[in-house]
Design a protein around this motif. Structure first.
Motif, PDB file in Angstrom:
ATOM      1  N   GLY A 140       8.079  -0.575   0.025  1.00  7.29           N
ATOM      2  CA  GLY A 140       7.250  -0.037  -1.056  1.00  7.29           C
ATOM      3  C   GLY A 140       8.061   0.743  -2.079  1.00  7.29           C
ATOM      4  N   LEU A 141       8.996   1.555  -1.610  1.00  3.53           N
ATOM      5  CA  LEU A 141       9.835   2.343  -2.515  1.00  3.53           C
ATOM      6  C   LEU A 141      10.729   1.442  -3.371  1.00  3.53           C
ATOM      7  N   ALA A 142      11.359   0.463  -2.726  1.00  3.88           N
ATOM      8  CA  ALA A 142      12.214  -0.468  -3.475  1.00  3.88           C
ATOM      9  C   ALA A 142      11.397  -1.224  -4.518  1.00  3.88           C
ATOM     10  N   THR A 143      10.202  -1.643  -4.148  1.00  7.60           N
ATOM     11  CA  THR A 143       9.342  -2.368  -5.080  1.00  7.60           C
ATOM     12  C   THR A 143       8.923  -1.475  -6.238  1.00  7.60           C
ATOM     13  N   MET A 144       8.562  -0.236  -5.957  1.00 11.12           N
ATOM     14  CA  MET A 144       8.165   0.686  -7.016  1.00 11.12           C
ATOM     15  C   MET A 144       9.295   0.851  -8.037  1.00 11.12           C
ATOM     16  N   VAL A 145      10.505   1.055  -7.549  1.00 12.81           N
ATOM     17  CA  VAL A 145      11.656   1.237  -8.436  1.00 12.81           C
ATOM     18  C   VAL A 145      11.943  -0.047  -9.223  1.00 12.81           C
ATOM     19  N   MET A 146      11.948  -1.178  -8.540  1.00 13.93           N
ATOM     20  CA  MET A 146      12.259  -2.452  -9.202  1.00 13.93           C
ATOM     21  C   MET A 146      11.202  -2.819 -10.239  1.00 13.93           C
ATOM     22  N   VAL A 147       9.930  -2.580  -9.949  1.00 19.59           N
ATOM     23  CA  VAL A 147       8.866  -2.903 -10.901  1.00 19.59           C
ATOM     24  C   VAL A 147       8.943  -1.982 -12.114  1.00 19.59           C
ATOM     25  N   THR A 148       9.186  -0.703 -11.881  1.00 20.75           N
ATOM     26  CA  THR A 148       9.310   0.236 -12.995  1.00 20.75           C
ATOM     27  C   THR A 148      10.447  -0.200 -13.923  1.00 20.75           C
ATOM     28  N   ILE A 149      11.589  -0.552 -13.339  1.00 16.63           N
ATOM     29  CA  ILE A 149      12.723  -1.039 -14.136  1.00 16.63           C
ATOM     30  C   ILE A 149      12.355  -2.355 -14.818  1.00 16.63           C
ATOM     31  N   GLY A 150      11.684  -3.240 -14.097  1.00 20.05           N
ATOM     32  CA  GLY A 150      11.296  -4.540 -14.650  1.00 20.05           C
ATOM     33  C   GLY A 150      10.375  -4.420 -15.850  1.00 20.05           C
ATOM     34  N   VAL A 151       9.412  -3.503 -15.783  1.00 17.83           N
ATOM     35  CA  VAL A 151       8.497  -3.303 -16.914  1.00 17.83           C
ATOM     36  C   VAL A 151       9.270  -2.811 -18.134  1.00 17.83           C
ATOM     37  N   MET A 152      10.170  -1.864 -17.920  1.00 15.84           N
ATOM     38  CA  MET A 152      10.949  -1.343 -19.047  1.00 15.84           C
ATOM     39  C   MET A 152      11.897  -2.414 -19.595  1.00 15.84           C
ATOM     40  N   LEU A 153      12.453  -3.238 -18.721  1.00 17.38           N
ATOM     41  CA  LEU A 153      13.286  -4.350 -19.174  1.00 17.38           C
ATOM     42  C   LEU A 153      12.440  -5.367 -19.931  1.00 17.38           C
ATOM     43  N   GLY A 154      11.225  -5.623 -19.452  1.00 16.71           N
ATOM     44  CA  GLY A 154      10.306  -6.512 -20.152  1.00 16.71           C
ATOM     45  C   GLY A 154       9.954  -6.000 -21.531  1.00 16.71           C
ATOM     46  N   ARG A 155       9.892  -4.687 -21.676  1.00 23.88           N
ATOM     47  CA  ARG A 155       9.641  -4.089 -22.993  1.00 23.88           C
ATOM     48  C   ARG A 155      10.724  -4.507 -23.975  1.00 23.88           C
ATOM     49  N   VAL A 156      11.982  -4.406 -23.542  1.00 16.88           N
ATOM     50  CA  VAL A 156      13.101  -4.784 -24.400  1.00 16.88           C
ATOM     51  C   VAL A 156      13.076  -6.287 -24.666  1.00 16.88           C
ATOM     52  N   LEU A 157      12.891  -7.071 -23.628  1.00 18.85           N
ATOM     53  CA  LEU A 157      12.848  -8.518 -23.792  1.00 18.85           C
ATOM     54  C   LEU A 157      11.675  -8.935 -24.664  1.00 18.85           C
ATOM     55  N   GLY A 158      10.545  -8.260 -24.500  1.00 15.69           N
ATOM     56  CA  GLY A 158       9.358  -8.594 -25.276  1.00 15.69           C
ATOM     57  C   GLY A 158       9.568  -8.397 -26.760  1.00 15.69           C
ATOM     58  N   THR A 159      10.261  -7.350 -27.137  1.00 14.44           N
ATOM     59  CA  THR A 159      10.502  -7.124 -28.562  1.00 14.44           C
ATOM     60  C   THR A 159      11.570  -8.072 -29.096  1.00 14.44           C
ATOM     61  N   LEU A 160      12.420  -8.579 -28.239  1.00 15.51           N
ATOM     62  CA  LEU A 160      13.471  -9.488 -28.688  1.00 15.51           C
ATOM     63  C   LEU A 160      12.998 -10.940 -28.761  1.00 15.51           C
ATOM     64  N   VAL A 161      12.226 -11.357 -27.788  1.00 11.85           N
ATOM     65  CA  VAL A 161      11.864 -12.768 -27.715  1.00 11.85           C
ATOM     66  C   VAL A 161      10.367 -13.023 -27.751  1.00 11.85           C
TER      67      VAL A 161
END
Length: 187
Positions: A140-161
């Protein structure tokens, strides 16, 4: 189970949620860290609960769940992935505002779909000497961290592509579902 194996297990269980989070983050209008953390908590809690459920089921009826878990995961991930691809390729009649956050229900369904494999892992853990609460907490902890990072990475990718990121996220979800199905059928 030794601590190193537990860390690798937790990271492996969180990779599909990470891929889904990138797609979810790209479909939002500039998600803030607090929204990414909210999504991470939802995914993390569900990802921590499913191995416990699997562990309990493993003691009661492991053959039934092991027989169908890959089909359930495949169907849910395929459906969610197709929905994301559809949203990415459909033409906008008018300028569509991206939402500031996803509904709890949509996040919970996505989290459940990406955590079906953790339920199967929980079933397997029922037959080895492991503290299921520690293992589930690590997952659960690993997933929480990975999803939080993934959403923020998606933010960057979303504005680029733009919509391409949502299409890519949908394709990744479908590939994860197909991989789960393939791995179980090829055994």
């Amino acid at each position: 189970m030794n601590p190193i194996s537990l860390i690798f297990l937790a990271l492996a269980m969180s990779t599909d949620a990470f891929a889904a989070a990138i797609g979810k983050g790209s479909s939002l209008h500039k998600p803030r860290f607090i929204e990414a953390l909210r999504m991470g908590l939802i995914f993390g809690v569900i990802e921590a609960i499913t191995p416990i459920v699997g562990w309990a089921i493993g003691h009661a009826a492991s053959r039934y769940v092991e027989t169908w878990d890959h089909w359930i995961a495949f169907a849910l991930l395929l459906g969610l992935g197709l929905h994301m691809v559809y949203n990415g390729v459909k033409e906008d009649v008018e300028v569509e505002e991206k939402p500031g956050k996803h509904s709890f229900l949509m996040l919970a369904v996505t989290a459940f779909a990406t955590s079906i494999d953790a339920m199967a892992v929980g079933i397997g853990l029922a037959f080895v000497d492991v503290n299921i609460l520690v293992a589930a907490g690590a997952i659960g902890l690993a997933t929480m961290v990975m999803v939080t990072i993934g959403v923020m990475l998606g933010r960057v990718l979303g504005t680029l592509v733009g919509k391409r990121a949502e299409i890519l996220g949908g394709i990744v979800l479908m590939l994860v579902g197909a991989t789960i199905l393939y791995e179980h059928l090829s055994v």
